[in-house]
Design a protein around this motif. Structure first.
Motif, PDB file in Angstrom:
ATOM      1  N   LEU A   1       1.058  -0.718  -0.211  1.00  0.00           N
ATOM      2  CA  LEU A   1      -0.073   0.020   0.390  1.00  0.00           C
ATOM      3  C   LEU A   1       1.238   1.245  -0.273  1.00  0.00           C
ATOM      4  O   LEU A   1       0.609   2.393  -0.922  1.00  0.00           O
ATOM      5  CB  LEU A   1      -0.701  -0.310   1.328  1.00  0.00           C
ATOM      6  N   ALA A   2       1.763   1.421   0.706  1.00  0.00           N
ATOM      7  CA  ALA A   2       2.990   2.360   0.809  1.00  0.00           C
ATOM      8  C   ALA A   2       3.277   2.711  -0.529  1.00  0.00           C
ATOM      9  O   ALA A   2       3.255   3.877  -0.942  1.00  0.00           O
ATOM     10  CB  ALA A   2       3.985   2.454   2.021  1.00  0.00           C
ATOM     11  N   SER A   3       3.493   1.910  -1.239  1.00  0.00           N
ATOM     12  CA  SER A   3       4.224   1.861  -2.583  1.00  0.00           C
ATOM     13  C   SER A   3       2.889   2.734  -3.353  1.00  0.00           C
ATOM     14  O   SER A   3       4.132   3.167  -4.210  1.00  0.00           O
ATOM     15  CB  SER A   3       4.803   0.325  -3.061  1.00  0.00           C
ATOM     16  N   ALA A   4       1.983   1.611  -3.521  1.00  0.00           N
ATOM     17  CA  ALA A   4       1.375   1.998  -3.677  1.00  0.00           C
ATOM     18  C   ALA A   4       0.515   3.720  -3.838  1.00  0.00           C
ATOM     19  O   ALA A   4       0.677   4.639  -4.944  1.00  0.00           O
ATOM     20  CB  ALA A   4       0.113   1.440  -4.106  1.00  0.00           C
ATOM     21  N   ILE A   5       0.654   4.148  -2.869  1.00  0.00           N
ATOM     22  CA  ILE A   5       0.890   5.717  -2.232  1.00  0.00           C
ATOM     23  C   ILE A   5       1.607   6.251  -3.304  1.00  0.00           C
ATOM     24  O   ILE A   5       1.500   7.616  -3.517  1.00  0.00           O
ATOM     25  CB  ILE A   5       0.439   5.942  -0.890  1.00  0.00           C
ATOM     26  N   LEU A   6       3.076   5.284  -3.034  1.00  0.00           N
ATOM     27  CA  LEU A   6       3.815   6.977  -3.601  1.00  0.00           C
ATOM     28  C   LEU A   6       3.481   7.201  -5.356  1.00  0.00           C
ATOM     29  O   LEU A   6       4.409   8.677  -5.696  1.00  0.00           O
ATOM     30  CB  LEU A   6       5.462   6.549  -3.342  1.00  0.00           C
ATOM     31  N   LYS A   7       3.853   6.151  -5.712  1.00  0.00           N
ATOM     32  CA  LYS A   7       3.216   6.264  -7.487  1.00  0.00           C
ATOM     33  C   LYS A   7       1.810   6.829  -7.578  1.00  0.00           C
ATOM     34  O   LYS A   7       2.086   7.695  -8.444  1.00  0.00           O
ATOM     35  CB  LYS A   7       2.370   4.255  -7.715  1.00  0.00           C
ATOM     36  N   LEU A   8       0.834   7.071  -6.789  1.00  0.00           N
ATOM     37  CA  LEU A   8      -0.113   7.563  -6.946  1.00  0.00           C
ATOM     38  C   LEU A   8       0.238   9.191  -7.049  1.00  0.00           C
ATOM     39  O   LEU A   8       0.141   9.822  -7.311  1.00  0.00           O
ATOM     40  CB  LEU A   8      -1.317   7.309  -5.986  1.00  0.00           C
ATOM     41  N   ALA A   9       1.056   9.680  -5.622  1.00  0.00           N
ATOM     42  CA  ALA A   9       1.890  11.036  -5.357  1.00  0.00           C
ATOM     43  C   ALA A   9       2.942  11.013  -6.718  1.00  0.00           C
ATOM     44  O   ALA A   9       2.606  12.242  -7.009  1.00  0.00           O
ATOM     45  CB  ALA A   9       2.339  10.644  -4.274  1.00  0.00           C
ATOM     46  N   ASP A  10       2.907  10.389  -7.647  1.00  0.00           N
ATOM     47  CA  ASP A  10       4.003  10.845  -8.581  1.00  0.00           C
ATOM     48  C   ASP A  10       2.945  10.913  -9.352  1.00  0.00           C
ATOM     49  O   ASP A  10       4.026  11.271 -10.643  1.00  0.00           O
ATOM     50  CB  ASP A  10       4.848   9.843  -8.740  1.00  0.00           C
ATOM     51  N   ASP A  11       2.040  10.989  -9.929  1.00  0.00           N
ATOM     52  CA  ASP A  11       1.230  10.146 -10.704  1.00  0.00           C
ATOM     53  C   ASP A  11       0.337  11.600 -11.961  1.00  0.00           C
ATOM     54  O   ASP A  11       0.502  12.646 -11.062  1.00  0.00           O
ATOM     55  CB  ASP A  11       0.082   9.701 -11.002  1.00  0.00           C
ATOM     56  N   ALA A  12       0.825  12.051 -12.934  1.00  0.00           N
ATOM     57  CA  ALA A  12       0.426  13.640 -13.585  1.00  0.00           C
ATOM     58  C   ALA A  12      -1.142  13.985 -13.166  1.00  0.00           C
ATOM     59  O   ALA A  12      -1.200  15.259 -13.209  1.00  0.00           O
ATOM     60  CB  ALA A  12       1.278  13.770 -14.591  1.00  0.00           C
ATOM     61  N   ASN A  13      -1.791  12.785 -13.577  1.00  0.00           N
ATOM     62  CA  ASN A  13      -2.678  13.057 -13.313  1.00  0.00           C
ATOM     63  C   ASN A  13      -3.760  11.923 -12.317  1.00  0.00           C
ATOM     64  O   ASN A  13      -4.570  10.846 -13.063  1.00  0.00           O
ATOM     65  CB  ASN A  13      -3.681  12.333 -14.861  1.00  0.00           C
ATOM     66  N   PRO A  14      -3.509  12.291 -10.817  1.00  0.00           N
ATOM     67  CA  PRO A  14      -4.130  11.120 -10.169  1.00  0.00           C
ATOM     68  C   PRO A  14      -5.450  11.174 -10.777  1.00  0.00           C
ATOM     69  O   PRO A  14      -6.599  12.069 -10.687  1.00  0.00           O
ATOM     70  CB  PRO A  14      -3.848  11.355  -8.476  1.00  0.00           C
ATOM     71  N   PRO A  15      -6.154   9.722  -9.734  1.00  0.00           N
ATOM     72  CA  PRO A  15      -7.496   9.817  -9.701  1.00  0.00           C
ATOM     73  C   PRO A  15      -8.181  10.159  -8.975  1.00  0.00           C
ATOM     74  O   PRO A  15      -7.583  10.574  -7.587  1.00  0.00           O
ATOM     75  CB  PRO A  15      -7.799   7.872  -9.572  1.00  0.00           C
TER      76      PRO A  15
END
Length: 286
Positions: A231-245
């Protein structure tokens, strides 16, 4: 997912002494980001993460708006900006809706809803001034689908969902993003006594509903399907995304529950469509 940003970030994380908050803070620090990690006792953050140049451990009781404003000012004074706010602090109240006292309900909303609002209001002026940033609110599958025995807790998470939906629209023109994260059951300490409070009142007639949930939860601790590190890894990916959901469901149990509820809502809508559309004025054609 869209193209990820590789720019170093400044994180502001509540409830960062353990659980999801500590894991997100750890992973952000490991990749070189700077982290403001908050807890009621900042020493617990140091104990969990160690002394680090890129870590600022701050005292923050989210139920105190004064604490929230002070922590936000200290964060900007130290690192100059805030890129990601993770509203993670919260706890669960296990018990039937009728069983929950007014004081128990108030304390649950004070932390999970009003606390989130205190911190969000404290941080948003910085994000608006920057014209950038990302508010990530940790909800639950209970914010999308309520459950017996968790009615009051789920009500707080439904509120988090509503607030995030509004923020998503309000902040987008300002260059700021907002996402609500919906974890299912993860193998954290959430079901421990210091994370879940049981209502003092137990009503025997709820044995077949709330009582069943109490028994289920007692046997589920540390056997949940979700991996907190992932989950922590997924949150970092979310924060890095240019167009988050707007919403991010985490866990196969959450995905299944959302699909089940969506199907049930659509079926019920169709079943009652004639009644639903019968209430318009006669001069309304659509």
């Amino acid at each position: 997912m869209t193209q990820a940003s590789t720019t170093s970030k400044v994180w502001f994380i509540t409830g960062a002494s353990r659980g999801f908050g500590a894991l997100i803070a750890r992973d952000a620090l490991l990749r070189g980001d700077r982290v403001i990690a908050t807890a009621r006792n900042p020493q617990t953050v140091i104990d969990a993460l160690g002394e680090q140049a890129n870590l600022l451990a701050l005292k923050l009781d989210v139920t105190s708006e004064t604490d929230a404003q002070a922590a936000a000012k200290q964060a900007v004074a130290r690192f100059g900006r805030i890129d990601v706010l993770v509203n993670n602090a919260g706890y669960g109240l296990l018990g039937g809706v009728e069983e929950a006292s007014a004081d128990e309900v108030r304390k649950q909303f004070d932390t999970n809803v009003f606390g989130l609002l205190h911190v969000t209001r404290a941080v948003l002026p910085t994000l608006r001034a920057q014209g950038s940033g990302h508010v990530i609110n940790i909800s639950s599958i209970g914010g999308y689908m309520s459950h017996q025995g968790w009615g009051v807790y789920c009500a707080t998470k439904f509120a988090v969902e509503a607030l995030t939906e509004a923020l998503h629209t309000e902040l987008a023109p300002l260059g700021v993003r907002a996402t609500v994260v919906e974890p299912g059951f993860f193998r954290t300490d959430f079901l421990n006594a210091d994370s879940v409070v049981s209502t003092a009142n137990h009503i025997a007639q709820y044995a077949d509903s709330v009582g069943v949930m109490r028994t289920l939860m007692a046997g589920a601790n540390h056997k949940q399907p979700g991996d907190p590190a992932k989950l922590a890894s997924a949150i970092l990916k979310l924060a890095d995304d240019a167009n988050p959901p707007l919403r991010l469901a985490l866990g196969s149990d959450t995905v299944a529950a959302i699909q089940k509820k969506n199907q049930a809502v659509e079926a019920e809508l169709q079943q009652w469509m004639a009644v639903s559309t019968s209430t318009n004025h006669d001069d309304v054609t659509a």
